[in-house]
Design an enzyme around this catalytic site. Structure first.
Site, PDB file in Angstrom:
ATOM      1  N   TYR A 147       0.520  -1.152  -0.125  1.00 36.08           N
ATOM      2  CA  TYR A 147       0.113  -0.191  -0.092  1.00 36.08           C
ATOM      3  C   TYR A 147       0.925   0.861  -0.025  1.00 36.08           C
ATOM      4  O   TYR A 147       0.281   2.310   0.193  1.00 36.08           O
ATOM      5  CB  TYR A 147      -1.130  -0.295   1.253  1.00 36.08           C
ATOM      6  CG  TYR A 147      -1.909  -0.484   0.904  1.00 36.08           C
ATOM      7  CD1 TYR A 147      -2.911  -1.071   0.232  1.00 36.08           C
ATOM      8  CD2 TYR A 147      -2.161  -1.823   2.423  1.00 36.08           C
ATOM      9  CE1 TYR A 147      -3.934  -1.960  -0.041  1.00 36.08           C
ATOM     10  CE2 TYR A 147      -3.240  -3.001   2.097  1.00 36.08           C
ATOM     11  CZ  TYR A 147      -3.569  -3.149   0.988  1.00 36.08           C
ATOM     12  OH  TYR A 147      -5.401  -4.206   0.746  1.00 36.08           O
ATOM     13  N   ASP A 208      -2.393 -11.676   8.286  1.00 35.14           N
ATOM     14  CA  ASP A 208      -0.892 -12.740   7.323  1.00 35.14           C
ATOM     15  C   ASP A 208       0.340 -12.769   8.191  1.00 35.14           C
ATOM     16  O   ASP A 208       1.167 -13.670   8.061  1.00 35.14           O
ATOM     17  CB  ASP A 208      -1.487 -11.887   6.211  1.00 35.14           C
ATOM     18  CG  ASP A 208      -2.653 -12.651   5.374  1.00 35.14           C
ATOM     19  OD1 ASP A 208      -3.161 -13.748   5.807  1.00 35.14           O
ATOM     20  OD2 ASP A 208      -3.300 -11.260   4.626  1.00 35.14           O
ATOM     21  N   HIS A 452       4.925  -6.654  -4.478  1.00 41.73           N
ATOM     22  CA  HIS A 452       2.368  -6.590  -4.989  1.00 41.73           C
ATOM     23  C   HIS A 452       2.116  -4.816  -4.220  1.00 41.73           C
ATOM     24  O   HIS A 452       2.727  -4.078  -3.808  1.00 41.73           O
ATOM     25  CB  HIS A 452       2.523  -7.632  -4.110  1.00 41.73           C
ATOM     26  CG  HIS A 452       2.387  -8.098  -2.587  1.00 41.73           C
ATOM     27  ND1 HIS A 452       1.362  -7.104  -2.106  1.00 41.73           N
ATOM     28  CD2 HIS A 452       3.341  -7.585  -1.775  1.00 41.73           C
ATOM     29  CE1 HIS A 452       2.012  -7.280  -0.330  1.00 41.73           C
ATOM     30  NE2 HIS A 452       2.890  -6.776  -0.101  1.00 41.73           N
ATOM     31  N   TYR A 533     -11.526  -0.328  -0.065  1.00 39.02           N
ATOM     32  CA  TYR A 533     -11.535  -0.216   1.319  1.00 39.02           C
ATOM     33  C   TYR A 533     -10.449   0.113   1.931  1.00 39.02           C
ATOM     34  O   TYR A 533     -10.656   0.854   3.401  1.00 39.02           O
ATOM     35  CB  TYR A 533     -11.495  -1.056   1.805  1.00 39.02           C
ATOM     36  CG  TYR A 533     -11.082  -2.603   2.839  1.00 39.02           C
ATOM     37  CD1 TYR A 533     -10.595  -2.268   3.776  1.00 39.02           C
ATOM     38  CD2 TYR A 533     -10.593  -3.003   1.700  1.00 39.02           C
ATOM     39  CE1 TYR A 533      -9.434  -3.112   4.241  1.00 39.02           C
ATOM     40  CE2 TYR A 533      -9.200  -4.334   2.409  1.00 39.02           C
ATOM     41  CZ  TYR A 533      -9.023  -4.271   3.774  1.00 39.02           C
ATOM     42  OH  TYR A 533      -7.856  -4.760   4.400  1.00 39.02           O
ATOM     43  N   ARG A 534      -9.081   0.333   1.047  1.00 38.87           N
ATOM     44  CA  ARG A 534      -8.035   0.498   1.753  1.00 38.87           C
ATOM     45  C   ARG A 534      -7.236   0.329   0.105  1.00 38.87           C
ATOM     46  O   ARG A 534      -7.991  -0.638  -0.803  1.00 38.87           O
ATOM     47  CB  ARG A 534      -7.235  -0.413   2.028  1.00 38.87           C
ATOM     48  CG  ARG A 534      -6.282  -0.479   3.358  1.00 38.87           C
ATOM     49  CD  ARG A 534      -6.092  -1.311   3.922  1.00 38.87           C
ATOM     50  NE  ARG A 534      -4.551  -1.255   4.613  1.00 38.87           N
ATOM     51  CZ  ARG A 534      -4.012  -2.034   5.445  1.00 38.87           C
ATOM     52  NH1 ARG A 534      -4.914  -3.531   5.182  1.00 38.87           N
ATOM     53  NH2 ARG A 534      -3.474  -2.061   6.207  1.00 38.87           N
TER      54      ARG A 534
END
Length: 607
Positions: A147, A208, A452, A533-534
């Site tokens: 992110y 995770d 990622h 949502y993010r």
């Protein structure tokens, strides 16, 4: 090429450093690090760099301002970012830039990093930033990877690293199952503290990967996999430094001498906590958190399902079970491509030369690899779940689940005894039992220099919605030649599709393909009524723009709050698409179709 010193150094451990790995995961972390560097071809840069100076501030003036801040905090706690940008890896990540950059690595970089040791020093930094009109960007630990990591949204911002010197567990209350934390406490560290104090009657909830900050993950509305998986819902009480340097405590914390700050989140009057999640309205320096009671027993289970078309009926089966709490934790339905990638080997190990057309892998190729390499055998969907409580209660709930899942032709319940000890199943088992892990890193090795970035829209728990989102994602991935890693994560009454795009961050073409794919999916999903949502830093303006009801009424509201709380526009400008007045509409936004290249806002700064 020979491995760098970074690649061969040992993994940092707790309690030696706040950002270390627990010793019970050390060997696993060493193997994970080895896997990361085995696939890394990106050259290590060694040339010194000139620090990026915030736009609109003269270099000499900025250096003088940093010297002044060093006199307040101690010179050793103010670091100028003039060194090579070292990417590191999960346990030794940078706090100067995004190690998984999807733009050029010099785009979103800090000018300097400062390390406060207390709320009072955070106040001092905020007052300093207002004095010199310097943009500041707070991070808890900087492990929000996928992110944007530790990168600031505005190039040249001063990063406030709250983790290094504010990493205390201030309280753990074994009677009311609560704790009070500073931003530098990771899920690893909180778990270790409970074990060390003999508090086996309390569990944490972990994402995770357990190396992130509990505070940072919660404030960004991250999730985990026990019944306490909604971390924001499990918090109670914040201490916040406002952009003007004032300090507030929310909820019961506003009552002097209160004894319920971590047990009752609301206090009296308007509930203000929400404006400090996914925002740039304040810097959280303390946070209360509730802990989960040990349920007295637990049992993992896994089912596989053979066909892509099983998705819709499965989701419709899952919905009443989840709403009725028969499925007690976040329901996870993961695609076979992710299971192959989770083996931790490069794509080329499974598919030498790639697929026939050189693009995304075909279904035939994927299923052939699954048949050959997966211990659970070939399948399309895998469900990972956990049942909690005494044995007789678990048996009853698991029997209900089994009867429903077997309505899908070809459904198979996996026997854990048939799986190797390092199978992904056991990582899911530990995480759902509140035991942090590091296994989830493996699928990033899918490409050289693996990075990622996530696409994560929210929808109702309906088979029609799952099918629409799956088709949207698959078609768009195929268009850009990207392998598709979808996972449906079902909360109580909503569902997230989490798609991780794994790409080679050293390859400009693959970075661009990943970005183009993401931007297209965001817009397509919004047109179908599904919102993120993010999201990643570079997508925040676009995603915020999709929440446009009433002529963008919610953003206008956010901007009014921002301008009232942050009149000088110094705190994390642009985070979650919220720009202060001095930046707004002056070329800083990165909307749909923009690549984020180049310095933003040149020539407008008015002091």
């Amino acid at each position: 090429m020979p491995l760098s010193q970074e690649a061969t150094s040992d993994v940092p451990t707790l309690p030696g450093t706040h950002s270390g790995i627990p010793t019970f995961l050390l060997e696993k972390a060493r193997k994970a690090k080895e896997g990361v560097f085995d696939t890394r071809t990106k050259p290590t840069k060694e040339r010194q760099r000139l620090p990026v100076v915030p736009l609109g501030i003269e270099r000499d003036e900025f250096m003088k301002a940093l010297k002044e801040l060093g006199e307040q905090l101690g010179e050793e706690h103010v670091e100028i970012n003039d060194k090579p940008l070292v990417d590191g890896w999960y346990m030794e990540h940078p706090n100067t830039h995004d190690m998984m950059t999807i733009l050029d690595e010099e785009e979103l970089v800090a000018s300097a990093v400062v390390y406060p040791s207390s709320t009072e020093e955070v106040q001092a930094i905020v007052l300093w930033a207002n004095k010199y009109r310097v943009p500041i960007f707070p991070i808890s630990m900087g492990r929000n990877l996928g992110y944007g990591g530790a990168a600031p949204r505005v190039r040249g911002s001063v990063t406030i690293d709250l983790g290094r010197r504010m990493s205390a567990i201030l309280d753990i209350n074994p009677e009311d199952y609560t704790c009070l934390l500073e931003p530098g406490v990771s899920f690893y560290a909180l778990y270790e503290a409970l074990q060390a104090r003999g508090y086996s009657h309390m569990w944490i909830d972990t994402p995770d990967l357990g190396g992130g900050s509990v505070v940072g993950n919660t404030v960004d509305r991250g999730v985990g996999y026990t019944p306490y998986g909604d971390h924001w819902a499990a918090h109670s009480g914040l201490e916040v430094v406002l952009p003007t340097g004032e300090v507030i405590r929310t909820g019961m914390g506003a009552l002097p001498g209160n004894n319920t700050w971590q047990t009752f989140p609301y206090g009296f009057g308007p509930y203000s906590d929400g404006i400090f999640s996914q925002s740039n309205f304040g810097i959280v320096t303390k946070m209360g958190m509730t802990l989960m009671p040990n349920p007295g027993g637990y049992e993992s289970f896994m089912y596989t399902f053979p066909h892509e078309a099983d998705l819709a009926p499965l989701i419709d089966i899952i919905r009443p079970l989840r709403i009725g709490n028969i499925l007690e934790n976040v329901a996870q339905l993961r695609h076979v491509t992710q299971a192959i990638a989770a083996l931790g080997q490069p794509r080329s190990d499974f598919f030498p030369g790639g697929d026939d057309d050189g693009g995304a892998l075909s279904d035939d190729v994927v299923h052939a690899a699954a048949t050959k390499h997966l211990a659970v055998g070939d399948h399309t969907w895998a469900y990972y779940g956990m049942s909690y409580g005494p044995d007789h209660i678990r048996k009853h709930k698991l029997a209900l689940v089994d009867a429903e899942f077997r309505k899908i032709p070809g459904a198979k319940k996996v026997d854990p005894a048939t799986l190797p000890a390092d199978d992904y199943y056991f990582a899911r088992d530990r995480i759902a039992a509140g035991i942090p892990d590091i296994h989830e890193l493996r699928w990033v090795n899918w490409t050289p220099n693996g990075a990622h970035v996530a696409f994560s829209p929210v929808s109702p728990i309906r088979g029609t919605d799952a099918t629409a989102l799956f088709k949207l994602g698959k078609d768009t991935h195929d268009k850009y030649g990207i392998d598709f890693f979808p996972a449906f994560c079902v909360g109580l009454r909503e569902m997230h599709l989490i798609v991780e795009i794994v790409f080679d961050r050293a390859d400009p073409e693959r970075r661009k393909a990943a970005m183009d794919c993401l931007r297209e999916m965001v817009d397509k999903a919004a047109r179908l009524g599904y919102g993120e949502y993010r999201t990643h830093l570079v997508l925040m303006d676009q995603v915020a723009g999709t929440y446009s009801w009433g002529g963008g009424a919610i953003m206008k509201f956010n901007e009014r709050i921002k301008d009232a709380l942050d009149p000088n526009g110094i705190l994390a400008p642009g985070r979650c698409g919220i720009w202060p007045e001095r930046y707004r509409g002056r070329g800083w936004e990165m909307g749909s179709g923009e690549d984020g290249g180049g310095v933003r806002g040149g020539g407008w700064w008015g002091g």
